[in-house]
Design a protein around this motif. Structure first.
Motif, PDB file in Angstrom:
ATOM      1  N   PHE A  25       0.800  -1.175  -0.037  1.00  0.00           N
ATOM      2  CA  PHE A  25      -0.025  -0.066   0.047  1.00  0.00           C
ATOM      3  C   PHE A  25       0.830   1.353  -0.078  1.00  0.00           C
ATOM      4  N   SER A  26       0.279   2.422  -0.505  1.00  0.00           N
ATOM      5  CA  SER A  26       0.907   3.891  -0.581  1.00  0.00           C
ATOM      6  C   SER A  26       0.315   4.347   0.705  1.00  0.00           C
ATOM      7  N   VAL A  27       1.271   4.572   1.730  1.00  0.00           N
ATOM      8  CA  VAL A  27       0.632   4.920   2.902  1.00  0.00           C
ATOM      9  C   VAL A  27       1.016   6.576   3.529  1.00  0.00           C
ATOM     10  N   GLU A  28       0.075   7.387   3.953  1.00  0.00           N
ATOM     11  CA  GLU A  28       0.418   8.578   4.473  1.00  0.00           C
ATOM     12  C   GLU A  28      -0.002   8.539   5.825  1.00  0.00           C
ATOM     13  N   SER A  29       0.759   9.337   6.915  1.00  0.00           N
ATOM     14  CA  SER A  29       0.521   9.395   8.062  1.00  0.00           C
ATOM     15  C   SER A  29       0.249  10.444   8.914  1.00  0.00           C
ATOM     16  N   VAL A  30      -0.511  10.952   9.768  1.00  0.00           N
ATOM     17  CA  VAL A  30      -0.669  12.168  10.550  1.00  0.00           C
ATOM     18  C   VAL A  30      -0.969  11.662  12.023  1.00  0.00           C
ATOM     19  N   THR A  31      -0.574  12.622  12.953  1.00  0.00           N
ATOM     20  CA  THR A  31      -0.948  12.566  14.237  1.00  0.00           C
ATOM     21  C   THR A  31      -1.866  13.497  15.052  1.00  0.00           C
ATOM     22  N   THR A  32      -2.325  14.502  14.514  1.00  0.00           N
ATOM     23  CA  THR A  32      -3.142  15.433  14.776  1.00  0.00           C
ATOM     24  C   THR A  32      -4.561  15.598  14.089  1.00  0.00           C
ATOM     25  N   PHE A  33      -5.613  16.018  14.778  1.00  0.00           N
ATOM     26  CA  PHE A  33      -6.880  16.362  13.961  1.00  0.00           C
ATOM     27  C   PHE A  33      -6.451  17.514  12.823  1.00  0.00           C
ATOM     28  N   ASP A  34      -5.793  18.509  13.147  1.00  0.00           N
ATOM     29  CA  ASP A  34      -5.700  19.589  12.082  1.00  0.00           C
ATOM     30  C   ASP A  34      -4.759  18.969  11.011  1.00  0.00           C
ATOM     31  N   GLU A  35      -3.947  18.199  11.069  1.00  0.00           N
ATOM     32  CA  GLU A  35      -3.137  17.602  10.015  1.00  0.00           C
ATOM     33  C   GLU A  35      -4.144  16.602   9.344  1.00  0.00           C
ATOM     34  N   LYS A 171      -2.674  13.810 -14.208  1.00  0.00           N
ATOM     35  CA  LYS A 171      -1.332  13.325 -13.830  1.00  0.00           C
ATOM     36  C   LYS A 171      -0.967  13.663 -12.155  1.00  0.00           C
ATOM     37  N   GLU A 172      -1.417  14.831 -11.984  1.00  0.00           N
ATOM     38  CA  GLU A 172      -1.312  15.103 -10.531  1.00  0.00           C
ATOM     39  C   GLU A 172      -2.075  14.117  -9.599  1.00  0.00           C
ATOM     40  N   THR A 173      -3.291  13.838 -10.056  1.00  0.00           N
ATOM     41  CA  THR A 173      -4.077  12.943  -9.037  1.00  0.00           C
ATOM     42  C   THR A 173      -3.703  11.567  -9.195  1.00  0.00           C
ATOM     43  N   ILE A 174      -3.010  11.009 -10.058  1.00  0.00           N
ATOM     44  CA  ILE A 174      -2.446   9.764 -10.455  1.00  0.00           C
ATOM     45  C   ILE A 174      -1.169   9.736  -9.196  1.00  0.00           C
ATOM     46  N   CYS A 175      -0.351  10.887  -9.577  1.00  0.00           N
ATOM     47  CA  CYS A 175       0.918  10.850  -8.783  1.00  0.00           C
ATOM     48  C   CYS A 175       0.494  10.795  -7.262  1.00  0.00           C
ATOM     49  N   GLU A 176      -0.595  11.742  -6.706  1.00  0.00           N
ATOM     50  CA  GLU A 176      -0.611  11.631  -5.445  1.00  0.00           C
ATOM     51  C   GLU A 176      -1.464  10.319  -4.815  1.00  0.00           C
ATOM     52  N   HIS A 177      -2.322   9.724  -5.804  1.00  0.00           N
ATOM     53  CA  HIS A 177      -2.812   8.628  -5.339  1.00  0.00           C
ATOM     54  C   HIS A 177      -1.845   7.149  -5.279  1.00  0.00           C
ATOM     55  N   LEU A 178      -0.878   7.176  -6.180  1.00  0.00           N
ATOM     56  CA  LEU A 178       0.164   5.878  -6.327  1.00  0.00           C
ATOM     57  C   LEU A 178       1.340   6.239  -5.343  1.00  0.00           C
ATOM     58  N   TRP A 179       1.473   7.597  -5.403  1.00  0.00           N
ATOM     59  CA  TRP A 179       3.092   7.875  -4.692  1.00  0.00           C
ATOM     60  C   TRP A 179       2.838   8.711  -3.230  1.00  0.00           C
ATOM     61  N   GLY A 180       1.803   9.164  -3.085  1.00  0.00           N
ATOM     62  CA  GLY A 180       1.574  10.009  -1.988  1.00  0.00           C
ATOM     63  C   GLY A 180       1.597  11.506  -2.182  1.00  0.00           C
ATOM     64  N   ASP A 181       1.332  12.418  -1.522  1.00  0.00           N
ATOM     65  CA  ASP A 181       1.264  13.997  -1.590  1.00  0.00           C
ATOM     66  C   ASP A 181       2.782  14.248  -1.649  1.00  0.00           C
ATOM     67  N   ASP A 182       3.848  13.800  -1.038  1.00  0.00           N
ATOM     68  CA  ASP A 182       5.149  14.365  -0.837  1.00  0.00           C
ATOM     69  C   ASP A 182       5.976  14.124  -2.383  1.00  0.00           C
ATOM     70  N   MET A 183       5.658  13.288  -3.010  1.00  0.00           N
ATOM     71  CA  MET A 183       5.943  13.040  -4.545  1.00  0.00           C
ATOM     72  C   MET A 183       5.752  14.139  -5.266  1.00  0.00           C
ATOM     73  N   SER A 184       4.357  14.394  -5.169  1.00  0.00           N
ATOM     74  CA  SER A 184       3.432  15.186  -6.121  1.00  0.00           C
ATOM     75  C   SER A 184       4.112  16.742  -5.968  1.00  0.00           C
ATOM     76  N   LEU A 185       4.419  16.990  -4.556  1.00  0.00           N
ATOM     77  CA  LEU A 185       5.021  18.220  -3.994  1.00  0.00           C
ATOM     78  C   LEU A 185       6.470  18.448  -4.556  1.00  0.00           C
ATOM     79  N   SER A 186       7.429  17.410  -4.363  1.00  0.00           N
ATOM     80  CA  SER A 186       8.640  17.219  -4.681  1.00  0.00           C
ATOM     81  C   SER A 186       9.276  17.125  -6.012  1.00  0.00           C
TER      82      SER A 186
END
Length: 225
Positions: A25-35, A171-186
């Motif tokens: 799986f491609s996994v993103e993680s956060v620890t707070t409500f705001d994140e 392409k942005e949607t595909i990138c975010e879905h498969l690689w996570g938002d870090d890849m699309s931003l970097s």
């Protein structure tokens, strides 16, 4: 498949994340409500795993926000509280499952896969589209009954296309879905998306599959007859 894990216990969060990544799986993680709120405002997920008690707010409100946005993500609540009221509230507002801590990571994995099957495969392990068959549990792809070998990302890309037939995916949607938002931003360029699609298309066509991946110029791609 893109997952979001919302959990304030850092050790547990890291364990869940590492295990699910090992399960492809491609996994993103956060620890707070705001994140968490920021993530679901910006991105879409196949499944969200959320603790109820979070710094800054309640995981139940994250679920409500997901449903208000009409996101089709599956939702699993994880909580140290084995509370019938919390379970009923969570399920009533749209959660798919409720898992009480402590739990085995293999059980969480099984429940994630079950939710994705229900939502994308109508509960079956097998998804058929003309001459193309995907066997979800074994991650196998068949064209006219013959197995096609894919890389992990090629397989995930094909699955994402099939679960979004007739939708134009940028392409942005595909990138975010498969690689996570870090890849699309970097990433300086999203040309690598074209390379993956080119390889996926070639492998399918070489096995006798029709070319269902259509380029929508200036926007992205669509899986369509």
């Amino acid at each position: 498949m893109n997952l979001l894990v919302i959990e304030d216990e850092v050790d547990l969060l890291e364990s869940i994340t590492e295990f699910l990544i090992s399960e492809n799986f491609s996994v993103e993680s956060v620890t707070t409500f705001d994140e968490a709120e920021e993530k679901i405002e910006l991105y879409e997920y196949d499944c969200v795993i959320v603790d109820i008690n979070l710094p800054g707010g309640s995981g139940l409100d994250i679920i409500r926000k997901l449903k208000e946005k009409k996101q089709d993500a599956g939702v699993i609540i994880i909580s140290a509280k084995d509370s019938l009221e919390d379970k009923l509230t969570g399920l009533d507002i749209g959660a798919d499952d409720y898992l009480t801590k402590p739990f085995h990571l293999s059980e969480l994995n099984a429940r994630v896969k079950s939710i994705i099957r229900r939502r994308g495969f109508q509960g079956d392990n097998e998804k058929v589209f003309n001459e193309l068959t995907i066997l979800y549990n074994s991650r196998k792809v068949l064209v006219n009954g013959k197995k096609v070998e894919f890389t992990r990302k090629e397989y995930d890309l094909l699955l994402y296309f099939l679960m979004n037939k007739e939708k134009v995916l940028s392409k942005e949607t595909i990138c975010e879905h498969l690689w996570g938002d870090d890849m699309s931003l970097s990433a300086d360029s999203l040309d690598f998306i074209y390379t993956h699609i080119k390889n996926l298309r070639k492998k399918l066509i070489d096995k006798g599959c029709r070319d269902y991946i259509k380029t929508v110029y200036g926007i992205g791609y669509k899986f369509s007859e």
